[in-house]
Write an enzyme that holds these catalytic residues in place. Structure first.
Site, PDB file in Angstrom:
ATOM      1  N   ASP A 138       0.795  -1.232   0.000  1.00  0.00           N
ATOM      2  CA  ASP A 138       0.000   0.000   0.000  1.00  0.00           C
ATOM      3  C   ASP A 138       0.828   1.284   0.000  1.00  0.00           C
ATOM      4  OD1 ASP A 138      -2.659  -0.962  -0.105  1.00  0.00           O
ATOM      5  OD2 ASP A 138      -2.473  -1.661   1.951  1.00  0.00           O
TER       6      ASP A 138
ATOM      7  N   ASP B 145      -7.014  -3.504  -5.779  1.00  0.00           N
ATOM      8  CA  ASP B 145      -6.603  -2.227  -5.180  1.00  0.00           C
ATOM      9  C   ASP B 145      -5.145  -1.879  -5.511  1.00  0.00           C
ATOM     10  OD1 ASP B 145      -8.300  -4.020  -3.832  1.00  0.00           O
ATOM     11  OD2 ASP B 145      -8.377  -2.794  -2.035  1.00  0.00           O
TER      12      ASP B 145
HETATM   13  N1  GLY Z   1      -7.628  -1.195  -0.046  1.00  0.00           N
HETATM   14  C1  GLY Z   1      -8.723  -1.552   0.748  1.00  0.00           C
HETATM   15  C2  GLY Z   1     -10.054  -0.991   0.371  1.00  0.00           C
HETATM   16  O1  GLY Z   1     -10.290  -0.447  -0.691  1.00  0.00           O
HETATM   17  O2  GLY Z   1     -10.902  -1.131   1.223  1.00  0.00           O
END
Ligand code: GLY
Length: 411
Positions: A126, A190
């Site tokens: 992330d 994501d």
């Molecule tokens: N990356 C996690 C979400 O979009 O909840």
């Protein structure tokens, strides 16, 4: 008998004037509503400044806002290693960029001082969200050698998660449910959002390694995350030794075969960035196809704020996800600026509809409410029963970004 010619002249004149009137009336309505929307969006930015000042007063040193629990009247926060830790600084910086708020910029700098240690965190994918939404925005506004180094180290940390057999970046080290095994490489949709950081790193260093990782990851995701109708799975599990797909499942969606709305939004945004960064038309066509999937979906309500999952079993009584709407609006606005894009007006119009709806009192908090967040009604993780119908730090970030994009293309 003598009335007929008069009647004919009268009706013709009526038709003539009503036809003649149509064009100007339509354009007056469009211009007036643009002006009205622009003024509404400026009000939202002002509310944002007031809200974030209020939120800053409640936060303790080193805390990063996640959401607000209205029953306990409590701001919920995280440490710097949570995937959302960069959105707070990002929102503050974008508010400052949008309407000038130097105290928020200072608050962003304080927050980034607590965040910067994550540049060496190689245990998460992330880093794009965390570091590019914060330091990336700061750097875009002002040169800063320290921030450049932080972003470069972050790109290096992210690159350590790349597996060249699978040709993808590992998202999670462990599956948060019981469906993964040793030797799995788990990639979630994501992850498309973390690639922007890698493109920045190649631009900054001239080292194409980062670029190639981003392109490979995007291509692998195109091949294995998407169904024929351009909807996407949330999670794909690969065999890390062979690259073979083991399973295509969900973690945050309603079902493995459903379309989790924020996942569709991440995909749309991600391939829009891919086109911006590479100029490769295949990514533009892909982003257009995802946009069409979203905008033509029979379960997309007419106000264009998606349910939390396009196949949520409770539709039409399912909860909406304002964060997915904000991400979609921001992506559509960027898509609409590309010369080669097909239905520019359609993308712009739908982004306007979303922004219009998100700016109503149904979605925008009053000053001093909602824990200082701007947007209400986000859905974090429905299957996990966490963050349901609440403000979400990333909902605010992408809303503010979308507003700035809208105001930029409608000056
Ligand atoms: N990356 C996690 C979400 O979009 O909840």
């Amino acid at each position: 008998m003598t009335t007929k010619p008069y009647l004919f002249i009268f009706i013709s004149a009526l038709l003539f004037f009503s036809c003649k009137e149509k064009q100007p009336v339509k354009s007056i309505v469009t211009t007036a509503s643009n002006a009205h929307l622009k003024s509404t969006l400026n009000n939202v930015l002002n509310t944002g400044v007031a809200q974030y000042k209020y939120m800053a007063d409640q936060l303790r040193k080193g805390e990063f806002p996640k959401t607000y629990n209205s029953e306990k009247n409590k701001l919920e926060t995280s440490g710097s290693d949570w995937w959302c830790s960069g959105f707070y600084a990002g929102s503050l910086l974008l508010l400052d960029k949008g309407i000038g708020a130097p105290t928020l910029k200072q608050e962003a700098q304080k927050s980034m001082a607590h965040l910067k240690k994550e540049q060496f965190n190689s245990s998460t994918h992330d880093l794009g969200f965390m570091m590019y939404c914060s330091f990336g925005n700061a750097l875009a506004m002002q040169e800063n050698k320290e921030y450049e180094q932080i972003l470069l180290n972050s790109a290096k940390s992210l690159s350590t998660r790349y597996n060249d057999k699978v040709k993808a970046i590992r998202s999670w080290d462990n599956a948060p449910w019981n469906k993964g095994n040793e030797g799995d490489l788990i990639a979630i949709i994501d992850n498309m959002m973390n690639l922007e950081l890698l493109f920045w790193a190649t631009r900054h260093t001239n080292d194409s390694t980062y670029y190639n990782i981003a392109v490979n990851h995007a291509n692998t995701t195109m091949n294995n995350h998407f169904r024929d109708d351009y909807s996407s799975y949330h999670v794909v599990i690969y065999d890390e030794k062979t690259g073979a797909v083991q399973s295509q499942i969900t973690n945050q969606g309603a079902a493995d075969e459903s379309s989790w709305s924020r996942g569709q939004a991440w995909g749309l945004y991600g391939y829009t960035v891919m086109y911006r960064e590479t100029g490769d038309l295949k990514y533009l066509r892909f982003a257009e196809n995802i946009a069409d999937y979203i905008l033509n979906h029979p379960n997309l309500p007419s106000d264009k704020i998606p349910y939390w999952d396009f196949n949520a079993p409770q539709i039409p009584n399912a909860l909406r996800d304002s964060s997915a709407a904000a991400i979609i609006a921001s992506a559509l606005l960027e898509l609409s600026t590309f010369d080669e894009v097909g239905p520019k007006d359609k993308y712009l119009h739908n982004a306007e509809l979303i922004l219009q709806q998100l700016s109503t009192p149904e979605y925008i908090a009053n000053n001093g409410e909602n824990g200082g967040f701007l947007l209400k009604h986000g859905v974090g993780n429905m299957p996990n029963k966490t963050e349901i119908d609440v403000p979400l730090t990333y909902g605010d970030y992408y809303l503010i970004e979308a507003i700035l994009r809208y105001l930029e293309v409608n000056t």
